[in-house]
Design an enzyme around this catalytic site. Structure first.
Site, PDB file in Angstrom:
ATOM      1  N   LYS A   1       0.857  -1.183   0.000  1.00 36.06           N
ATOM      2  CA  LYS A   1       0.000   0.000   0.000  1.00 36.06           C
ATOM      3  C   LYS A   1       0.898   1.240   0.000  1.00 36.06           C
ATOM      4  O   LYS A   1       1.434   1.660   1.026  1.00 36.06           O
ATOM      5  CB  LYS A   1      -0.926   0.035   1.219  1.00 36.06           C
ATOM      6  CG  LYS A   1      -2.096   0.966   0.953  1.00 36.06           C
ATOM      7  CD  LYS A   1      -2.501   1.869   2.085  1.00 36.06           C
ATOM      8  CE  LYS A   1      -1.662   3.026   2.419  1.00 36.06           C
ATOM      9  NZ  LYS A   1      -1.662   4.166   1.503  1.00 36.06           N
TER      10      LYS A   1
ATOM     11  N   GLY B   1       7.128   5.327   7.730  1.00 38.58           N
ATOM     12  CA  GLY B   1       6.317   6.540   7.743  1.00 38.58           C
ATOM     13  C   GLY B   1       6.551   7.290   9.032  1.00 38.58           C
ATOM     14  O   GLY B   1       7.603   7.149   9.670  1.00 38.58           O
ATOM     15  N   SER B   2       5.557   8.061   9.426  1.00 44.67           N
ATOM     16  CA  SER B   2       5.734   8.932  10.588  1.00 44.67           C
ATOM     17  C   SER B   2       5.676   8.128  11.890  1.00 44.67           C
ATOM     18  O   SER B   2       5.051   7.068  11.956  1.00 44.67           O
ATOM     19  CB  SER B   2       4.633   9.991  10.597  1.00 44.67           C
ATOM     20  OG  SER B   2       3.378   9.356  10.656  1.00 44.67           O
ATOM     21  N   THR B   3       6.287   8.671  12.911  1.00 43.11           N
ATOM     22  CA  THR B   3       6.269   8.019  14.225  1.00 43.11           C
ATOM     23  C   THR B   3       4.837   7.942  14.749  1.00 43.11           C
ATOM     24  O   THR B   3       4.435   6.933  15.342  1.00 43.11           O
ATOM     25  CB  THR B   3       7.197   8.795  15.185  1.00 43.11           C
ATOM     26  OG1 THR B   3       8.539   8.636  14.699  1.00 43.11           O
ATOM     27  CG2 THR B   3       7.136   8.264  16.604  1.00 43.11           C
TER      28      THR B   3
ATOM     29  N   VAL C   1       1.929   7.620  13.057  1.00 43.68           N
ATOM     30  CA  VAL C   1       1.180   6.509  12.449  1.00 43.68           C
ATOM     31  C   VAL C   1       1.802   5.173  12.869  1.00 43.68           C
ATOM     32  O   VAL C   1       1.092   4.203  13.137  1.00 43.68           O
ATOM     33  CB  VAL C   1       1.119   6.658  10.907  1.00 43.68           C
ATOM     34  CG1 VAL C   1       0.482   5.425  10.279  1.00 43.68           C
ATOM     35  CG2 VAL C   1       0.324   7.903  10.517  1.00 43.68           C
ATOM     36  N   GLY C   2       3.129   5.130  12.981  1.00 41.67           N
ATOM     37  CA  GLY C   2       3.797   3.904  13.419  1.00 41.67           C
ATOM     38  C   GLY C   2       3.297   3.444  14.782  1.00 41.67           C
ATOM     39  O   GLY C   2       3.069   2.258  15.015  1.00 41.67           O
TER      40      GLY C   2
ATOM     41  N   GLU D   1       9.948   1.720  10.432  1.00 43.26           N
ATOM     42  CA  GLU D   1      10.994   2.696  10.084  1.00 43.26           C
ATOM     43  C   GLU D   1      10.341   4.055  10.160  1.00 43.26           C
ATOM     44  O   GLU D   1       9.514   4.390   9.311  1.00 43.26           O
ATOM     45  CB  GLU D   1      11.508   2.447   8.655  1.00 43.26           C
ATOM     46  CG  GLU D   1      12.159   1.106   8.449  1.00 43.26           C
ATOM     47  CD  GLU D   1      13.515   0.989   9.104  1.00 43.26           C
ATOM     48  OE1 GLU D   1      14.052   1.998   9.595  1.00 43.26           O
ATOM     49  OE2 GLU D   1      14.046  -0.137   9.140  1.00 43.26           O
TER      50      GLU D   1
ATOM     51  N   CYS E   1      14.036  10.996   5.903  1.00 44.52           N
ATOM     52  CA  CYS E   1      14.017  10.606   7.314  1.00 44.52           C
ATOM     53  C   CYS E   1      15.402  10.726   7.936  1.00 44.52           C
ATOM     54  O   CYS E   1      15.526  10.867   9.148  1.00 44.52           O
ATOM     55  CB  CYS E   1      13.483   9.187   7.447  1.00 44.52           C
ATOM     56  SG  CYS E   1      14.305   8.034   6.363  1.00 44.52           S
TER      57      CYS E   1
ATOM     58  N   GLU F   1      10.615  16.858  13.883  1.00 47.34           N
ATOM     59  CA  GLU F   1      10.993  16.556  12.503  1.00 47.34           C
ATOM     60  C   GLU F   1      10.266  17.547  11.591  1.00 47.34           C
ATOM     61  O   GLU F   1       9.039  17.646  11.626  1.00 47.34           O
ATOM     62  CB  GLU F   1      10.575  15.127  12.157  1.00 47.34           C
ATOM     63  CG  GLU F   1      11.002  14.728  10.756  1.00 47.34           C
ATOM     64  CD  GLU F   1      10.614  13.296  10.417  1.00 47.34           C
ATOM     65  OE1 GLU F   1       9.461  12.903  10.666  1.00 47.34           O
ATOM     66  OE2 GLU F   1      11.470  12.571   9.872  1.00 47.34           O
TER      67      GLU F   1
HETATM   68  P1  NAD Z   1       2.652   8.744   7.103  1.00 47.32           P
HETATM   69  O1  NAD Z   1       2.935   8.061   8.385  1.00 47.32           O
HETATM   70  O2  NAD Z   1       1.649   9.822   7.087  1.00 47.32           O
HETATM   71  O3  NAD Z   1       2.163   7.678   6.020  1.00 47.32           O
HETATM   72  C1  NAD Z   1       2.926   6.543   5.678  1.00 47.32           C
HETATM   73  C2  NAD Z   1       2.005   5.485   5.090  1.00 47.32           C
HETATM   74  O4  NAD Z   1       1.098   5.057   6.090  1.00 47.32           O
HETATM   75  C3  NAD Z   1       1.144   5.975   3.929  1.00 47.32           C
HETATM   76  O5  NAD Z   1       1.050   4.955   2.961  1.00 47.32           O
HETATM   77  C4  NAD Z   1      -0.200   6.216   4.590  1.00 47.32           C
HETATM   78  O6  NAD Z   1      -1.282   6.109   3.694  1.00 47.32           O
HETATM   79  C5  NAD Z   1      -0.232   5.104   5.603  1.00 47.32           C
HETATM   80  N1  NAD Z   1      -1.127   5.315   6.746  1.00 47.32           N
HETATM   81  C6  NAD Z   1      -1.576   6.497   7.245  1.00 47.32           C
HETATM   82  N2  NAD Z   1      -2.385   6.286   8.312  1.00 47.32           N
HETATM   83  C7  NAD Z   1      -2.451   4.940   8.486  1.00 47.32           C
HETATM   84  C8  NAD Z   1      -3.096   4.103   9.431  1.00 47.32           C
HETATM   85  N3  NAD Z   1      -3.855   4.607  10.412  1.00 47.32           N
HETATM   86  N4  NAD Z   1      -2.936   2.764   9.331  1.00 47.32           N
HETATM   87  C9  NAD Z   1      -2.159   2.228   8.377  1.00 47.32           C
HETATM   88  N5  NAD Z   1      -1.513   2.974   7.428  1.00 47.32           N
HETATM   89  C10 NAD Z   1      -1.654   4.329   7.500  1.00 47.32           C
HETATM   90  O7  NAD Z   1       4.075   9.223   6.567  1.00 47.32           O
HETATM   91  P2  NAD Z   1       4.402  10.088   5.269  1.00 47.32           P
HETATM   92  O8  NAD Z   1       3.914  11.470   5.537  1.00 47.32           O
HETATM   93  O9  NAD Z   1       3.942   9.372   4.039  1.00 47.32           O
HETATM   94  O10 NAD Z   1       6.000  10.026   5.261  1.00 47.32           O
HETATM   95  C11 NAD Z   1       6.769  10.882   6.029  1.00 47.32           C
HETATM   96  C12 NAD Z   1       7.260  10.211   7.290  1.00 47.32           C
HETATM   97  O11 NAD Z   1       7.919   8.991   6.978  1.00 47.32           O
HETATM   98  C13 NAD Z   1       8.287  11.019   8.034  1.00 47.32           C
HETATM   99  O12 NAD Z   1       8.021  11.020   9.426  1.00 47.32           O
HETATM  100  C14 NAD Z   1       9.593  10.292   7.763  1.00 47.32           C
HETATM  101  O13 NAD Z   1      10.589  10.483   8.717  1.00 47.32           O
HETATM  102  C15 NAD Z   1       9.143   8.894   7.685  1.00 47.32           C
HETATM  103  N6  NAD Z   1      10.118   8.096   6.926  1.00 47.32           N
HETATM  104  C16 NAD Z   1      10.915   7.217   7.607  1.00 47.32           C
HETATM  105  C17 NAD Z   1      11.870   6.460   6.923  1.00 47.32           C
HETATM  106  C18 NAD Z   1      12.753   5.480   7.639  1.00 47.32           C
HETATM  107  O14 NAD Z   1      13.311   4.617   6.982  1.00 47.32           O
HETATM  108  N7  NAD Z   1      12.916   5.567   8.946  1.00 47.32           N
HETATM  109  C19 NAD Z   1      12.005   6.606   5.549  1.00 47.32           C
HETATM  110  C20 NAD Z   1      11.182   7.502   4.886  1.00 47.32           C
HETATM  111  C21 NAD Z   1      10.223   8.240   5.604  1.00 47.32           C
END
Ligand code: NAD
Length: 452
Positions: free
Chosen positions: A155, A207-209, A211-212, A229, A263, A356
């Site tokens: 996804k 993704g973001s901390t 959402v993680g 990550e 990131c 961040e």
């Molecule tokens: P995000 O967390 O908003 O979204 C990431 C993904 O999660 C998207 O596909 C989104 O649709 C999905 N998502 C959103 N809500 C969800 C939920 N409730 N349940 C399941 N999936 C959901 O992040 P973003 O804005 O796309 O990316 C930016 C963030 O990603 C930054 O915080 C960045 O630091 C982080 N990032 C980390 C790494 C790493 O390797 N550590 C690499 C790249 C980006």
């Protein structure tokens, strides 16, 4: 399908493509397809699975330029960077194509017989990815997941789904249907459904901390395996005994690469007091020379931000009266442009130091000595990466051991290599991607005892 999704080109604000938007029903169908394909994919002889992955590499190589242009336009990144990222995506699949034949176990002497360990695939793995390095990050997960014998549902982020969709079509042609499934839809609907789905064995999330955190909580319901990550706020530490010119000349690319939407961005630059003026002077020259412009222009070094929302978030870190030391240029709209910006002096509790930003904004903070540098570097909830610049080998190792982060570079700002593990300490996540360690994240260890 629940309507269509307009994919925007961030450099022009125009619609690049309209694609169908998936909902929960499409996620269920994708999981069912992955589940149906799993026994066959898993049962392939290791050499045959390796051959299939090598064929996928060949198909990606043939589409390298097409995928690069798509990524450049959709994510707003310079075409030269997009080519490098697609090259890394290909190199990642190539690296893991060698893995099916090297998934080794142990033989362990025990009383009454012999014990063996096997690395078993997990089943259907859900991959949830962000918009900043779309296909590269998807392939960091895809490579080890497929090599270990899992099938996947990817996804991608709604803002940048186009290379994932194209990749899914290539995988269907080369590997056969059901092994790689791509669903494009909102995170709160499609991502969440994947996380909650009883037939998904593991979620690999970048993704973001924020959402993680919610994914880890939701996955607890089914004791799903999860790797995360997440975000970062990485330090770039420059000691007075460093090659200060080199550190300053490369500092912009440690934070303004991908318009700061990285990131690993070293957005907290700590400089020892005695060399602060020399560092700032060279940094200013470099920042003012950054070519910010249209992504498809071969000369462009930095593109726009990904969206209007991101532009407004990044702008909020540089309000009127912010301590802007200097900044580079940016085109007028349309497009979500923000100039590379350096803040100095900045208080350690300023939002621009604590949070961040995910945009081209760096904070420069002077320090007195090694202890203070380490204390400031670790004064964050994150621990993803960082750099240390010094000519003193002992200090380089001391500080590298003391900084709480998963990936550090000495006299360099490089973060990621296909062959070395990558991941975070603290709230930057858990689990490791890339290198041999990633295979641990997509396999279960099984112990078999044979009575003799
Ligand atoms: P995000 O967390 O908003 O979204 C990431 C993904 O999660 C998207 O596909 C989104 O649709 C999905 N998502 C959103 N809500 C969800 C939920 N409730 N349940 C399941 N999936 C959901 O992040 P973003 O804005 O796309 O990316 C930016 C963030 O990603 C930054 O915080 C960045 O630091 C982080 N990032 C980390 C790494 C790493 O390797 N550590 C690499 C790249 C980006």
């Amino acid at each position: 399908m629940t309507g269509t999704l307009a994919v925007i080109e961030p450099a022009t604000e125009a619609v690049l493509e309209e694609i169908p938007r998936a909902g929960a029903a499409e996620v269920d169908a994708a999981v069912a397809a992955a589940r149906a394909a799993y026994p066959g994919w898993r049962a392939l002889a290791p050499g045959d699975r390796a051959e299939k992955l090598r064929a996928l590499v060949a198909a990606m190589e043939a589409a390298h330029e097409e995928l690069s242009v798509l990524e450049s336009r959709n994510a707003g990144k310079p075409i030269s960077s997009a080519r490098g990222e697609i090259g890394m995506a290909i190199a990642t699949i190539r690296y893991y194509a060698g893995a099916p034949e090297r998934l080794l176990g142990d033989t362990i002497p025990v009383a009454g017989g012999q014990a063996f360990t096997f690395r078993e695939p997990m089943g259907v793995v859900g991959l949830i990815t962000p918009w900043n390095f779309p296909l590269a990050i998807a392939c960091w997960k895809m490579g080890p997941a497929l090599a270990a014998g899992n099938t996947v549902v990817l996804k991608p982020a709604e803002l940048t789904p186009l290379t994932a969709v194209r990749f899914g079509a290539l995988a269907d042609e080369v590997l056969g249907g059901g092994i790689v499934n791509v669903v494009v839809g909102p995170g709160r609907v499609c991502g969440q459904r994947l996380v909650e789905h009883a037939d998904v064995a593991k979620i690999a999330f970048t993704g973001s901390t924020e959402v993680g955190r919610s994914i880890a909580a939701a996955a607890a319901q089914t004791i799903k395996r999860v790797t995360l990550e997440l975000g970062g706020k990485s330090p770039n530490i420059v000691f007075e005994d460093a090659d200060v010119e080199l550190a300053a000349a490369s500092a912009p690319w440690a934070v303004f690469d991908n318009a700061g939407q990285d990131c690993c961005a070293r957005s907290r630059i700590f400089v020892q007091e005695r060399v602060l003026d020399a560092f700032m002077s060279r940094l200013e020259t470099e920042v003012k020379a950054i070519r910010v412009g249209q992504p498809l222009d071969e000369q462009t070094e930095m593109g726009p931000l990904i969206s209007a929302d991101q532009l407004s978030t990044v702008s909020s870190f540089v309000p009127d009266g912010a301590p802007v030391a200097f900044r580079g240029s940016a085109p007028d709209g349309p497009g979500y442009w923000f100039p590379p910006t350096v803040l100095c002096p900045v208080a350690p509790d300023d939002r621009a130091v604590r949070e961040e930003i995910f945009g081209p904004v760096a904070a420069v903070i002077p320090f007195k000595d090694e202890d203070e540098a380490i204390r400031l570097a670790n004064d964050t909830i994150y621990g993803l990466s960082g750099s240390i610049w010094t000519r003193d080998g002992g200090r380089a190792l001391r500080v590298a051991r003391a900084v709480e982060a998963g990936n550090l570079s000495l006299n360099s700002n490089s973060s990621v290599r296909v062959t070395t593990p990558f991941g975070g300490f603290k709230q930057s996540g858990y689990g490791r991607e890339l290198g041999p360690h990633a295979l641990d994240a997509y396999t279960e260890v099984k112990t078999v005892f044979y009575a003799t």
